[in-house]
Design an enzyme around this catalytic site. Structure first.
Site, PDB file in Angstrom:
ATOM      1  N   CYS A 190       0.922  -1.214   0.152  1.00  0.00           N
ATOM      2  CA  CYS A 190       0.131   0.053   0.058  1.00  0.00           C
ATOM      3  C   CYS A 190       0.868   1.235  -0.078  1.00  0.00           C
ATOM      4  O   CYS A 190       1.932   1.190   0.594  1.00  0.00           O
ATOM      5  CB  CYS A 190      -0.878   0.174   1.138  1.00  0.00           C
ATOM      6  SG  CYS A 190      -1.978  -1.354   1.216  1.00  0.00           S
TER       7      CYS A 190
ATOM      8  N   GLU B 274       7.935 -15.044 -11.137  1.00  0.00           N
ATOM      9  CA  GLU B 274       7.050 -13.906 -10.493  1.00  0.00           C
ATOM     10  C   GLU B 274       6.512 -12.962 -11.320  1.00  0.00           C
ATOM     11  O   GLU B 274       5.612 -12.333 -11.111  1.00  0.00           O
ATOM     12  CB  GLU B 274       7.884 -13.142  -9.321  1.00  0.00           C
ATOM     13  CG  GLU B 274       9.152 -12.331  -9.902  1.00  0.00           C
ATOM     14  CD  GLU B 274       9.797 -11.560  -8.638  1.00  0.00           C
ATOM     15  OE1 GLU B 274       9.161 -11.030  -7.934  1.00  0.00           O
ATOM     16  OE2 GLU B 274      11.151 -11.280  -8.996  1.00  0.00           O
TER      17      GLU B 274
ATOM     18  N   TRP C  28      -2.903  -2.615  -1.552  1.00  0.00           N
ATOM     19  CA  TRP C  28      -2.568  -4.117  -1.969  1.00  0.00           C
ATOM     20  C   TRP C  28      -3.273  -4.995  -0.952  1.00  0.00           C
ATOM     21  O   TRP C  28      -3.094  -4.833   0.392  1.00  0.00           O
ATOM     22  CB  TRP C  28      -0.922  -4.155  -1.633  1.00  0.00           C
ATOM     23  CG  TRP C  28      -0.501  -5.766  -1.874  1.00  0.00           C
ATOM     24  CD1 TRP C  28      -0.336  -6.204  -3.385  1.00  0.00           C
ATOM     25  CD2 TRP C  28      -0.490  -6.721  -1.056  1.00  0.00           C
ATOM     26  NE1 TRP C  28       0.025  -7.651  -3.219  1.00  0.00           N
ATOM     27  CE2 TRP C  28       0.056  -7.948  -1.836  1.00  0.00           C
ATOM     28  CE3 TRP C  28      -0.722  -7.044   0.284  1.00  0.00           C
ATOM     29  CZ2 TRP C  28       0.212  -9.217  -1.080  1.00  0.00           C
ATOM     30  CZ3 TRP C  28      -0.243  -8.134   0.938  1.00  0.00           C
ATOM     31  CH2 TRP C  28       0.171  -9.206   0.049  1.00  0.00           C
TER      32      TRP C  28
END
Ligand code: F6R
Length: 607
Positions: free
Chosen positions: A2, A487, A74
């Site tokens: 965040c 990822e 997030w």
């Protein structure tokens, strides 16, 4: 996770908040929102990328007011949705809050507030904070915030506005990063420096439990006893362009290209007249001889750098090294004494698992040396000694240049310990440093010619699984190559110590399975070639990464990528580059969002 921003000044706040959030989107990108104080507090927020909010509020022009807070999320508590997006407000909208972190006792607080009649409209822990502030509000924001902080358990960086205090923005932090930007046109809060750089290079780095009151022309900081705190202004040296794409399509590619510079800038200041001078961190030969163990703790790629550290420090300085995932360190009764040197590695300096492990290591009596990229970050502040990696701001979620600079520091430390222990003489160290000084130019050589890697990525783009193999230090690099690939491209991948494959995993190799084999160590070359034969016999398509002096690899592998020759200890810095590029181009071929991979965020401030 965040991103938090705030502004109070003379300009319209909303466009400034949106710009700031754009610089923090790497921290979270599943929803975004702003609250602007005009005649009253107005909130706009929505699920989706920042551009959705941008459109919704017409670039900020639909919200009027010169003070505001903003957030890019997030998700931790509650799915990404409009209702769960920040800012959160109290029922009457007399308090608005943005939050980065996790409130661990939020359920308990929620029950308490519900019993007092509060109605919740989201699943977040943050909404609890807004209601709690409202509950304890006694028309003195400072006192109120202190009361609330005493109730909160967990981590938080908060931006707060009170409807009865126009022109006053408040902020507090604990275990989540927050800085204050100072300028003549107004003052700012942000989770990270790039968000304020277009406006100012002068910042305060806040400590835990400090409370800030910002107005258009003043910033006051208090401790939890309401006493004012004096703080030094930290002047940011790096340029705003370091945090911008500068013509590259992705931050990740730009950061791969920046590696020669980053490694040079990390090594150069620590080498003086043929000697290693690792900043303020100095250990006498007696101190080094007194270390009975080095214990490395880190997460993700930083952990992979730590695995390289284990191989090298044990080989070069003959000190036993343990390397632990920070998230596991706390749960396995680690044996730490005052003769243990803890080596903590972190790009952000804010990774909560790493920070918690550091605190535990200190509690157990270990001396903590941290290798950190972000100046003034929590890990840097709580360590006994720090060596900064001078990679500059790293924006792409997948680390590249920070990892490379972590390797550079590890080389310096391994050699330094070897010198202090009398294992290496001046001539040997000079030769080592001479090779190290050539690494940036050798990385340049690799990144100048990326077409073949791009071509190979196009051949492998449809792969479902990719295996990375290596022996010795190459295994440590294989771990990083595998993480880079999975990822950002979402291709499943595993790294294996090449000798271990036959103990189970080889059953997964079938016709066409791509295998990336690293063979940078001359003494292990034949063994790796045998492993290549084994997987090829089961149908694998093999891509080998070898030094220029090993053209025989072409007899074994289907494709060969050459890296310049260097001494065995420094090969990770070269071998990792084609792997980063391979991951990057695979992700590009597959149309992935390279800088912002799904479910991830740059700075992991939750456990
Ligand atoms: C992977 C990556 C992560 C980080 C990990 C630790 O590309 O970037 O695995 O390495 O989250 O982060 P720091 O180094 O900030 O502690």
């Amino acid at each position: 996770m965040c991103g938090v921003v705030g502004y109070v000044g003379k300009e319209q706040a909303a466009p400034i908040l949106l710009d700031g959030l754009a610089k923090l989107e790497y921290r979270g990108y599943d929803s975004a929102g702003v609250a602007v104080f005009g005649d009253s507090i107005k909130v706009q927020k929505c699920e989706g990328r920042l551009k959705v909010l941008h459109k919704k509020i017409k670039g900020g022009s639909s919200m009027s007011g010169t003070m505001g807070i903003g957030h890019t999320r997030w998700a931790t508590h509650g799915e990404p949705s409009d209702a769960n997006s920040h800012p959160h407000t109290s029922a009457e909208e007399n308090v608005a809050v943005v939050h980065n972190g996790i409130i661990e006792n939020y359920l308990e607080l929620k029950d308490f507030l519900k019993n007092h009649g509060c109605v919740f409209t989201s699943d977040t822990d943050t909404e609890v904070i807004a209601h709690l502030i409202d509950h304890y509000h006694d028309h003195d924001p400072l006192k109120t915030l202190i009361k609330v902080m005493n109730k909160l358990e967990g981590s938080y960086a908060l931006g707060i506005m009170f409807s009865e205090n126009p022109g006053e923005l408040y902020a507090v932090r604990k275990d989540s990063p927050l800085i204050v930007g100072l300028s003549k046109g107004g003052n700012f809060i942000a989770s990270d420096i790039p968000a304020v750089l277009p406006h100012t290079r002068d910042v305060y780095l806040l400590n835990d439990k400090e409370i800030v009151r910002l107005t258009a022309d003043a910033v006051k900081i208090f401790n939890t006893d309401e006493e004012p705190i004096k703080k030094d202004v930290y002047h940011v040296e790096w340029d705003v362009s370091s945090a911008e794409k500068g013509g590259y399509e992705h931050f990740m590619f730009k950061e791969i290209m920046e590696q020669p510079k980053a490694v040079r800038e990390t090594v150069r200041p620590r080498v003086k007249r043929g000697k290693i001078v690792p900043d303020e961190f100095q250990m006498s030969p007696e101190d080094v001889k007194n270390i009975d163990k080095i214990h490395i703790i880190a997460c993700g790629s930083a952990y992979h750098a730590g695995v390289v550290g284990k191989y090298l420090i044990e080989k070069m300085a003959r000190i036993p090294v343990e390397v632990d995932l920070a998230s596991e360190f706390l749960y396995r009764s680690p044996m730490i004494t005052n003769r243990t040197l803890m080596l903590v590695i972190s790009q952000s300096g804010e990774t909560l698992d790493t920070l918690r492990a550091l605190r535990e290591a200190k509690r157990l009596g270990g001396r903590v040396l941290s290798v950190v990229n972000v100046v003034g970050s929590s890990i840097a502040r709580e360590s006994d000694d720090i060596i900064y990696t001078w990679a500059g701001p790293e924006i792409a979620v997948a680390t590249t240049k920070a990892y490379s600079t972590q390797l550079a520091v590890i080389y310096l430390l391994a050699e330094y310990f070897a010198v202090q222990k009398g294992i290496k003489n001046a001539e040997q160290t000079a030769a080592f440093l001479d090779e190290l000084a050539k690494i940036p130019a050798k990385i340049e050589q690799i990144i100048k010619n990326t077409e073949n890697i791009q071509f190979l990525a196009s051949q492998f783009a449809a792969a479902k699984d990719v295996f990375f193999l290596g022996r010795g230090i190459d295994y440590a690099v294989a771990l990083e190559g595998s993480l880079k690939l999975k990822e950002i491209s979402y291709v499943h991948s595993e790294a294996y110590a090449a000798g271990e494959l036959k103990h189970g995993t080889i059953s997964l190799i079938e016709k066409g399975t791509p295998v990336v084999a690293l063979a940078t160590q001359d003494e292990l070359f034949d063994k790796i070639m045998s492993n290549i034969r084994e997987v090829k016999a089961r149908g694998a398509v093999v891509l080998a990464v070898v030094p220029e002096n090993q053209p025989t690899a072409e007899q074994f592998a289907d494709h060969v990528l050459y890296v310049p020759k260097t001494i065995p200890e420094l090969t990770p810095s070269l071998a990792v580059i084609p792997l980063q590029l391979f991951g990057y181009y695979m992700a590009a071929e597959r149309g992935c969002d390279i800088d912002k991979p799904r479910n991830l965020a740059k700075s992991v401030t939750v456990e």
